[in-house]
Design an enzyme around this catalytic site. Sequence first.
Site, PDB file in Angstrom:
ATOM      1  N   LEU A  27       1.291  -1.073  -0.114  1.00 35.40           N
ATOM      2  CA  LEU A  27      -0.346  -0.062  -0.020  1.00 35.40           C
ATOM      3  C   LEU A  27       1.107   1.159   0.287  1.00 35.40           C
ATOM      4  O   LEU A  27       1.830   1.194   0.662  1.00 35.40           O
ATOM      5  CB  LEU A  27      -0.594   0.090   1.160  1.00 35.40           C
ATOM      6  CG  LEU A  27      -1.689   1.122   1.021  1.00 35.40           C
ATOM      7  CD1 LEU A  27      -2.746   1.476   0.949  1.00 35.40           C
ATOM      8  CD2 LEU A  27      -2.887   1.532   3.056  1.00 35.40           C
ATOM      9  N   ASP A  28       0.624   1.695  -0.955  1.00 38.47           N
ATOM     10  CA  ASP A  28       1.490   2.953  -1.171  1.00 38.47           C
ATOM     11  C   ASP A  28       0.159   4.766  -1.570  1.00 38.47           C
ATOM     12  O   ASP A  28       0.058   4.618  -2.506  1.00 38.47           O
ATOM     13  CB  ASP A  28       2.318   2.963  -1.395  1.00 38.47           C
ATOM     14  CG  ASP A  28       2.962   4.565  -1.956  1.00 38.47           C
ATOM     15  OD1 ASP A  28       2.614   5.638  -1.589  1.00 38.47           O
ATOM     16  OD2 ASP A  28       4.339   4.294  -2.140  1.00 38.47           O
ATOM     17  N   PRO A  29      -0.592   4.922  -0.631  1.00 33.51           N
ATOM     18  CA  PRO A  29      -1.060   6.232  -0.619  1.00 33.51           C
ATOM     19  C   PRO A  29      -0.953   7.334  -2.138  1.00 33.51           C
ATOM     20  O   PRO A  29      -1.624   8.135  -2.798  1.00 33.51           O
ATOM     21  CB  PRO A  29      -2.028   7.032   0.211  1.00 33.51           C
ATOM     22  CG  PRO A  29      -0.406   6.728   1.325  1.00 33.51           C
ATOM     23  CD  PRO A  29       0.582   5.201   1.003  1.00 33.51           C
TER      24      PRO A  29
END
Length: 81
Positions: free
Chosen positions: A62-64
């Site tokens: 996850l990497d916004p």
Amino acid sequence: TYDTKSLVKELVANGQLSFVNGGWCMHDEAATHYMGMIDQTTLGHQFLKKELGVVPRVGWQLDPFGHSATQASLLASKVGF
């Protein structure tokens, strides 16, 4: 404890617990070096193989703010996801 380790091994063996990505930690893509990404993923995979006899088959992180090209390359060609 020994009981907890035994339970985790049993869950993994039964397919009730699996690992995604399998790195030692989830690195910050904005401020990491390519070798750090490889080292932490390798360390995590070695630990899982040694302790539980498994190698993750699914890569996810996850990497916004979006993934770097390095992360895509690492997951696709270097790690084999």
